[in-house]
Design a protein around this motif. Structure first.
Motif, PDB file in Angstrom:
ATOM      1  N   ALA A   4       5.125   4.987 -12.336  1.00 39.75           N
ATOM      2  CA  ALA A   4       6.064   5.941 -11.735  1.00 39.75           C
ATOM      3  C   ALA A   4       6.491   7.001 -12.735  1.00 39.75           C
ATOM      4  O   ALA A   4       6.853   8.128 -12.336  1.00 39.75           O
ATOM      5  CB  ALA A   4       7.277   5.200 -11.191  1.00 39.75           C
ATOM      6  N   ALA A  31       3.155   5.936   2.231  1.00 42.42           N
ATOM      7  CA  ALA A  31       4.609   6.123   2.169  1.00 42.42           C
ATOM      8  C   ALA A  31       5.191   6.520   3.518  1.00 42.42           C
ATOM      9  O   ALA A  31       6.350   6.219   3.813  1.00 42.42           O
ATOM     10  CB  ALA A  31       4.962   7.169   1.110  1.00 42.42           C
ATOM     11  N   GLY A  61       6.281   8.998  -9.674  1.00 45.28           N
ATOM     12  CA  GLY A  61       7.463   8.635  -8.898  1.00 45.28           C
ATOM     13  C   GLY A  61       7.913   9.761  -7.980  1.00 45.28           C
ATOM     14  O   GLY A  61       8.346   9.519  -6.842  1.00 45.28           O
ATOM     15  N   GLN A  78       4.831  -0.866 -12.183  1.00 44.70           N
ATOM     16  CA  GLN A  78       5.923   0.088 -11.985  1.00 44.70           C
ATOM     17  C   GLN A  78       5.959   1.192 -13.030  1.00 44.70           C
ATOM     18  O   GLN A  78       6.522   2.260 -12.789  1.00 44.70           O
ATOM     19  CB  GLN A  78       7.262  -0.650 -11.974  1.00 44.70           C
ATOM     20  CG  GLN A  78       7.409  -1.634 -10.824  1.00 44.70           C
ATOM     21  CD  GLN A  78       8.765  -2.317 -10.816  1.00 44.70           C
ATOM     22  OE1 GLN A  78       9.747  -1.775 -11.323  1.00 44.70           O
ATOM     23  NE2 GLN A  78       8.823  -3.515 -10.247  1.00 44.70           N
ATOM     24  N   LEU A 103       5.293  10.160  -4.983  1.00 43.80           N
ATOM     25  CA  LEU A 103       5.491   9.174  -3.926  1.00 43.80           C
ATOM     26  C   LEU A 103       6.875   9.288  -3.285  1.00 43.80           C
ATOM     27  O   LEU A 103       7.063   8.912  -2.121  1.00 43.80           O
ATOM     28  CB  LEU A 103       5.300   7.763  -4.489  1.00 43.80           C
ATOM     29  CG  LEU A 103       3.927   7.466  -5.094  1.00 43.80           C
ATOM     30  CD1 LEU A 103       3.860   6.023  -5.587  1.00 43.80           C
ATOM     31  CD2 LEU A 103       2.817   7.727  -4.088  1.00 43.80           C
ATOM     32  N   GLY A 104       7.840   9.807  -4.020  1.00 41.24           N
ATOM     33  CA  GLY A 104       9.200   9.908  -3.501  1.00 41.24           C
ATOM     34  C   GLY A 104       9.375  10.969  -2.433  1.00 41.24           C
ATOM     35  O   GLY A 104      10.206  10.819  -1.519  1.00 41.24           O
ATOM     36  N   TYR A 122      11.254   1.454  -3.189  1.00 36.58           N
ATOM     37  CA  TYR A 122      10.095   1.618  -2.307  1.00 36.58           C
ATOM     38  C   TYR A 122       8.882   2.135  -3.094  1.00 36.58           C
ATOM     39  O   TYR A 122       7.746   1.733  -2.828  1.00 36.58           O
ATOM     40  CB  TYR A 122      10.425   2.569  -1.152  1.00 36.58           C
ATOM     41  CG  TYR A 122       9.604   2.316   0.102  1.00 36.58           C
ATOM     42  CD1 TYR A 122       8.210   2.387   0.079  1.00 36.58           C
ATOM     43  CD2 TYR A 122      10.212   1.996   1.308  1.00 36.58           C
ATOM     44  CE1 TYR A 122       7.448   2.154   1.214  1.00 36.58           C
ATOM     45  CE2 TYR A 122       9.451   1.749   2.456  1.00 36.58           C
ATOM     46  CZ  TYR A 122       8.071   1.838   2.398  1.00 36.58           C
ATOM     47  OH  TYR A 122       7.320   1.592   3.518  1.00 36.58           O
ATOM     48  N   VAL A 123       9.122   3.023  -4.067  1.00 33.92           N
ATOM     49  CA  VAL A 123       8.025   3.493  -4.929  1.00 33.92           C
ATOM     50  C   VAL A 123       7.400   2.318  -5.663  1.00 33.92           C
ATOM     51  O   VAL A 123       6.166   2.194  -5.756  1.00 33.92           O
ATOM     52  CB  VAL A 123       8.541   4.559  -5.926  1.00 33.92           C
ATOM     53  CG1 VAL A 123       7.508   4.802  -7.033  1.00 33.92           C
ATOM     54  CG2 VAL A 123       8.848   5.859  -5.210  1.00 33.92           C
ATOM     55  N   ARG A 171       0.565   7.551  -1.446  1.00 39.09           N
ATOM     56  CA  ARG A 171       1.328   8.662  -0.850  1.00 39.09           C
ATOM     57  C   ARG A 171       1.140   8.702   0.662  1.00 39.09           C
ATOM     58  O   ARG A 171       2.082   8.961   1.413  1.00 39.09           O
ATOM     59  CB  ARG A 171       0.904   9.996  -1.471  1.00 39.09           C
ATOM     60  CG  ARG A 171       1.668  11.193  -0.934  1.00 39.09           C
ATOM     61  CD  ARG A 171       1.359  12.457  -1.699  1.00 39.09           C
ATOM     62  NE  ARG A 171      -0.050  12.800  -1.655  1.00 39.09           N
ATOM     63  CZ  ARG A 171      -0.582  13.844  -2.298  1.00 39.09           C
ATOM     64  NH1 ARG A 171       0.194  14.614  -3.044  1.00 39.09           N
ATOM     65  NH2 ARG A 171      -1.872  14.103  -2.222  1.00 39.09           N
ATOM     66  N   GLN A 231      14.846   4.674  -2.857  1.00 37.55           N
ATOM     67  CA  GLN A 231      13.541   5.323  -3.024  1.00 37.55           C
ATOM     68  C   GLN A 231      12.788   4.704  -4.191  1.00 37.55           C
ATOM     69  O   GLN A 231      11.582   4.458  -4.095  1.00 37.55           O
ATOM     70  CB  GLN A 231      13.726   6.822  -3.241  1.00 37.55           C
ATOM     71  CG  GLN A 231      12.418   7.586  -3.327  1.00 37.55           C
ATOM     72  CD  GLN A 231      12.628   9.069  -3.632  1.00 37.55           C
ATOM     73  OE1 GLN A 231      12.328   9.536  -4.720  1.00 37.55           O
ATOM     74  NE2 GLN A 231      13.167   9.798  -2.660  1.00 37.55           N
ATOM     75  N   GLU A 232      13.479   4.434  -5.295  1.00 42.65           N
ATOM     76  CA  GLU A 232      12.830   3.836  -6.463  1.00 42.65           C
ATOM     77  C   GLU A 232      12.245   2.473  -6.127  1.00 42.65           C
ATOM     78  O   GLU A 232      11.138   2.130  -6.565  1.00 42.65           O
ATOM     79  CB  GLU A 232      13.827   3.714  -7.620  1.00 42.65           C
ATOM     80  CG  GLU A 232      14.235   5.047  -8.222  1.00 42.65           C
ATOM     81  CD  GLU A 232      15.251   4.877  -9.342  1.00 42.65           C
ATOM     82  OE1 GLU A 232      15.443   3.717  -9.788  1.00 42.65           O
ATOM     83  OE2 GLU A 232      15.847   5.882  -9.757  1.00 42.65           O
TER      84      GLU A 232
END
Length: 544
Positions: free
Chosen positions: A414, A436, A378, A411, A381-382, A399-400, A433, A396-397
């Motif tokens: 993450a 993103a 998480g 999920q 990727l964040g 979108y991750v 990544r 952000q969560e």
């Protein structure tokens, strides 16, 4: 194949071997009740996908398990002597002397502070098998046997002063310094281009035939194993799936998984013409050098159209990765231009705007080194989501979670760390990544070279699907010509930092071929045990 008569008494006998690894205060098996027999002068190929237990089985032949692992049950007998539970002093006396190991990455296995001949002579001198002078003479003879250039002088070079293929052959020479009875080859050609791979396979073939050395050859590439192995064992999830003579495995595989390894091919896509108008990326007369002295790119010119995949191919040292570094601003060109959507980009990454950086993203060859082992997925990727899109917190969560869904992972990933993921899963995270930043151009630098065939096919299918969904362009750097044939719209062939051939996939790969393109294509291993022998005979006849 070895072509050497084998003895009736096994050199290596593994019976009912189970190896366990410690995880969360519990022990879980990674190798299940393995039975394996190897005779003197015989080559056994171990194949299977990542996590199959191939390397664990290979290390077991040395009486060795990795940190955090243990022999739970079973027996390992080398020349009649039990290795499970043997004193460490006895095992050390065996390793390097009677049993040797050749690792996947020669660059990571050599001491950069010592020259090659010093590292070759260390063990025979320390074991008092040779004087230093005798060991150096042996080294030169072995370098000559393995067809290394300047066998009398190359030993006095340091690891960074020779090519990847030369270094891998030097490692094979070092493994032979005490003329062991068994060598474990652990993916020795995985990261090599096809022409260099031929050199290393030839070296291994010479060793096992000339010295009658037994070998375990570990690989996920069945075509490569076919060139050397007398027998093949297929592993999956730590269990033996199938075992048989090489020809039987190729012609009459019994198990569905073996058939999948033999028949796995990515569907070839049609080559699409570049849309009319301005290309997304244009490289014009680009040249670059390291330390302003060593030229790595010379007058490179080509285009990447919108929604297209352009494959850049060539052997090690051809300039492929240097080209990627120049496009991303990590290597400053000495001349030439890079234009994105008609806008000239600054040659230095630090001078590019955040918008320019966002539009070009890169996926690297090794996910193990590309991911921070201390960050949860998480967080991995964040960071680009925050940097490029300004997303934080719940946004952000969400979108991750969306990114994970795009790469076919749930999920829960993450909250995991990279060490909890397989090789294919880690490469999917690297893809996510890059996505993103919502880029228009994605540079893939050998993204499947370290993956087994089945996982690599999954990754390629994923990239093809994402390209269709996101309308992105790909610059695909690879030495895998099967991948090129399957995914490329356009092909750029590089040699010694220059473009020697380019055009649509069909125009580049159909006769008449450019001589260098023909060399690359002819060096691609085939599922035929006689392929390497026939290739060497053809080239010997052609070049005298």
């Amino acid at each position: 194949m070895s072509g050497v008569s084998v003895s009736t008494d096994p050199l290596l006998q593994i019976t009912g071997l189970t190896v366990e690894v410690r995880a969360d205060d519990t022990w879980r098996p990674v190798l299940h009740e393995l039975d394996l027999t190897l005779h003197r002068g015989e080559v056994l190929g171990l194949i299977g996908e990542s996590g199959a237990g191939k390397s664990t089985a290979g290390l077991a032949a040395l009486g060795y398990v990795r940190n955090g692992s243990r022999f739970a049950e079973g027996s390992i007998r080398f020349d009649g002597r039990e290795l499970v539970g043997a004193p460490e002093r006895q095992l050390r006396a065996l390793r390097g002397l009677r049993v040797a190991y050749v690792a996947q990455s020669a660059a990571a296995s050599f001491n950069p502070a010592w020259n090659l001949i010093t590292q070759y002579t260390e063990i025979p001198v320390k074991r008092r098998l040779r004087t230093r002078q005798q060991a150096e003479a042996d080294a030169q003879n072995m370098f000559k046997t393995l067809l290394l250039p300047d066998p009398k002088g190359i030993g006095y070079r340091y690891p960074h002063q020779v090519s990847g293929g030369q270094l891998q052959r030097a490692m094979i020479a070092m493994a032979m310094s005490c003329q062991p009875e068994l060598i474990v080859f652990d993916e020795p050609t995985t990261a090599l281009d096809v022409t260099t791979q031929v050199e290393v396979l030839t070296a291994i073939k010479l060793i096992v035939e000339r010295f009658g050395t037994a070998a375990l050859y570990i690989s996920h590439d069945l075509a490569v194993v076919t060139q050397l192995a007398d027998r093949i064992m297929v592993l999956r999830h730590g269990c033996k799936v199938e075992e048989g003579d090489t020809r039987q495995i190729l012609d009459k595989p019994r198990e569905p998984y073996t058939k999948a390894l033999l028949g796995q091919k990515i569907e070839r896509r049609r080559s699409t013409p570049s849309p009319a108008g301005q290309p997304l990326l244009r490289i014009d007369s680009l040249s670059a050098a390291y330390a302003r002295r060593v030229s790595v790119l010379q007058n490179v010119t080509f285009e990447v159209g919108r929604k297209q995949t352009v494959a850049v191919v060539g052997e090690s040292g051809s300039g492929k990765s240097s080209l990627a570094r120049a496009i991303t601003g990590l290597l400053t060109p000495t001349r030439g231009t890079i234009a994105l959507d008609g806008k000239l980009l600054s040659p230095r990454m630090q001078q590019r705007s955040r918008s320019d950086l966002k539009r070009i993203q890169m996926i690297y060859q090794s996910p193990d080194t590309a991911l921070n082992p201390r960050q949860q997925i998480g967080e991995v990727l964040g960071r680009p989501l925050e940097f490029y899109l300004g997303l934080r917190g719940k946004a952000q969560e969400r979108y991750v979670a969306r990114l994970l869904e795009m790469i076919d992972l749930d999920q829960s990933f993450a909250r995991r760390f990279p060490e909890d993921l397989s090789g294919g899963e880690k490469q999917r995270i690297c893809i996510a990544r890059a996505l993103a930043a919502e880029p228009e151009l994605i540079i893939c630098d050998e993204v499947t070279s370290a993956l087994d065939q089945l996982v690599a096919q999954d990754i390629l299918r994923l990239l093809q699907r994402l390209q269709q969904e996101l309308s992105a362009s790909f610059l695909f750097i690879t030495h895998d010509l099967a991948t090129v044939k399957a995914i490329a719209d356009q092909i750029v062939v590089m040699q010694n930092g220059m473009v020697v051939d380019q055009g649509s996939r069909d125009s580049v790969l159909k006769p008449p071929l450019h001589p260098y393109t023909n060399l690359l294509l002819s060096s691609e291993p085939k599922l035929d045990p006689n392929w390497l022998t026939q290739l060497l005979a053809t080239r010997a006849q052609a070049y005298g």
